[in-house]
Design an enzyme around this catalytic site. Structure first.
Site, PDB file in Angstrom:
ATOM      1  N   LEU A   1       0.861  -1.166   0.000  1.00  0.00           N
ATOM      2  CA  LEU A   1       0.000   0.000   0.000  1.00  0.00           C
ATOM      3  C   LEU A   1       0.903   1.223   0.000  1.00  0.00           C
ATOM      4  O   LEU A   1       1.995   1.201   0.580  1.00  0.00           O
ATOM      5  CB  LEU A   1      -0.901   0.031   1.244  1.00  0.00           C
ATOM      6  CG  LEU A   1      -1.934  -1.079   1.403  1.00  0.00           C
ATOM      7  CD1 LEU A   1      -2.654  -0.931   2.758  1.00  0.00           C
ATOM      8  CD2 LEU A   1      -2.949  -1.077   0.275  1.00  0.00           C
ATOM      9  N   ASP A   2       0.456   2.304  -0.616  1.00  0.00           N
ATOM     10  CA  ASP A   2       1.211   3.546  -0.578  1.00  0.00           C
ATOM     11  C   ASP A   2       1.358   4.039   0.863  1.00  0.00           C
ATOM     12  O   ASP A   2       0.536   3.699   1.734  1.00  0.00           O
ATOM     13  CB  ASP A   2       0.511   4.628  -1.400  1.00  0.00           C
ATOM     14  CG  ASP A   2       0.577   4.367  -2.895  1.00  0.00           C
ATOM     15  OD1 ASP A   2       1.469   3.608  -3.319  1.00  0.00           O
ATOM     16  OD2 ASP A   2      -0.270   4.919  -3.623  1.00  0.00           O
ATOM     17  N   ARG A   3       2.364   4.854   1.088  1.00  0.00           N
ATOM     18  CA  ARG A   3       2.598   5.381   2.438  1.00  0.00           C
ATOM     19  C   ARG A   3       1.357   6.058   3.012  1.00  0.00           C
ATOM     20  O   ARG A   3       1.025   5.883   4.184  1.00  0.00           O
ATOM     21  CB  ARG A   3       3.766   6.382   2.402  1.00  0.00           C
ATOM     22  CG  ARG A   3       4.045   7.040   3.750  1.00  0.00           C
ATOM     23  CD  ARG A   3       5.173   8.056   3.653  1.00  0.00           C
ATOM     24  NE  ARG A   3       4.844   9.146   2.755  1.00  0.00           N
ATOM     25  CZ  ARG A   3       4.138  10.219   3.088  1.00  0.00           C
ATOM     26  NH1 ARG A   3       3.669  10.346   4.323  1.00  0.00           N
ATOM     27  NH2 ARG A   3       3.896  11.175   2.216  1.00  0.00           N
TER      28      ARG A   3
ATOM     29  N   ARG B   1      -6.629   5.562  -8.047  1.00  0.00           N
ATOM     30  CA  ARG B   1      -6.507   7.015  -8.061  1.00  0.00           C
ATOM     31  C   ARG B   1      -6.447   7.553  -9.488  1.00  0.00           C
ATOM     32  O   ARG B   1      -7.106   8.555  -9.822  1.00  0.00           O
ATOM     33  CB  ARG B   1      -5.270   7.435  -7.289  1.00  0.00           C
ATOM     34  CG  ARG B   1      -5.309   7.041  -5.815  1.00  0.00           C
ATOM     35  CD  ARG B   1      -3.923   6.975  -5.197  1.00  0.00           C
ATOM     36  NE  ARG B   1      -3.224   8.234  -5.334  1.00  0.00           N
ATOM     37  CZ  ARG B   1      -1.900   8.343  -5.367  1.00  0.00           C
ATOM     38  NH1 ARG B   1      -1.128   7.262  -5.315  1.00  0.00           N
ATOM     39  NH2 ARG B   1      -1.344   9.531  -5.484  1.00  0.00           N
TER      40      ARG B   1
END
Length: 325
Positions: free
Chosen positions: A133-135, A240
């Site tokens: 997962l992204d930060r 996104r």
């Protein structure tokens, strides 16, 4: 400064850095030290090439192994959110509720301040990330307990046998349901290298993408829709970038939000109250909500859910309680 013990790191020189001097490679790939610090580290044998001491002007070849042993307190890392929790634990894996503002793996300025290091330090055991997962993204993430079981789970991901759902907040009144299908690749109109875009026809190296969106609620006062997202493919920035291309930017998104240059502002000056106010939140409002799969080694059906992160619950009215707790 993190108290987690520093680990040694290894990387292999990619072809685009063939014939680079060592010091130029280190500066380009690992910007958490400046040139002076890297020279000192090389000269003090904290950096090895193929297991051997080296010197700053050494010319690298494709495939050379770079080993780096950090010195204590040598890396100044940003603060992280350490408030993770264990959602479930089985013999071969654990399921973690990842908070926002913590990277999963070492990357960029984050070397020890990562969820993986924090988890291993707290539990006194080794774990193996299966996906990422992204930060800034919160929610459910899976870790294997052995390298062998990581391969089992990664094969399930590759075969699309692990089902994932996300919750996200977007600007605009979203339709009750939208199935978005097309091709994703580098955005040809963006100056930002990693930015992706969705299109109906492939430009050559694009990957097919398929994402289903369902409306959970809409707040007309804030003009924010809350969505349940089911990605059927797993591309970088898929959710996104798809929502941006469909005309519904994610709240708080610096790269796929209302203004692309907000990402450049963040890179240059960091987070600011003014930027957060403009974007609607201090991070991209994306939360990994659920994860389901059948364990092929036991035939057990696994279904896990992760309540919406607390920092997102106030962003829109009338979010059903089943997603909140």
């Amino acid at each position: 400064m993190s108290s987690i013990p520093l680990k040694s790191y290894k990387s292999f020189v990619p072809s685009n850095f063939h014939s680079y001097p060592l010091i130029e490679y280190l500066k380009a790939r690992f910007p958490y030290h400046n040139e002076e610090d890297w020279i000192s580290l090389v000269e003090n044998q904290n950096v090895l090439i193929n297991g051997n001491p080296s010197f700053p002007d050494l010319i690298l070849k494709t495939g050379d192994e770079i080993s780096y042993s950090p010195k204590p307190n040598s890396i100044r890392e940003p603060d992280i959110n350490k408030d993770y929790s264990i959602l479930a634990e089985k013999e071969n894996f654990i399921v973690v509720n990842k908070p926002p503002n913590i990277p999963v793996h070492p990357a960029g300025r984050y070397r020890t301040n990562t969820l993986l290091n924090l988890l291993e330090n707290d539990r006194g055991a080794k774990f193996y990330p299966v996906h990422r997962l992204d930060r800034e993204t919160s929610g459910i993430i899976l870790f294997a307990k052995t390298a062998e079981f990581r391969l089992v789970l990664q094969r399930l991901f590759e075969d699309r046998l692990i089902r994932k759902e996300y919750i996200t907040f977007v600007y605009g009144k979203f339709p009750e349901k939208l199935v978005s299908e097309g091709y994703m690749g580098k955005d040809p109109d963006s100056s930002i290298r990693k930015k992706q875009s969705l299109r109906k026809e492939s430009l050559g190296d694009d990957k097919p993408v398929l994402t289903e969106f369902s409306l959970i609620s809409y707040d007309p006062k804030k003009d924010i829709s809350v969505l349940l997202v089911k990605p059927y493919t797993g591309r970088i920035h898929q959710i996104r970038a798809t929502l941006f291309s469909e005309g519904f930017p994610v709240v708080g998104d610096k790269l796929y939000g209302k203004r692309e240059t907000a990402f450049l502002d963040f890179i240059q000056t960091g987070e600011s109250d003014l930027l957060n106010e403009e974007l609607g939140h201090n991070r991209q409002c994306l939360h990994a909500y659920s994860l389901s799969f059948v364990d092929p080694t036991t035939s057990e059906e696994n279904n896990f859910h992760c309540p919406l992160s607390s920092d997102l619950c106030h962003l829109a009215a009338d979010i059903p309680s089943e997603y909140v707790a």
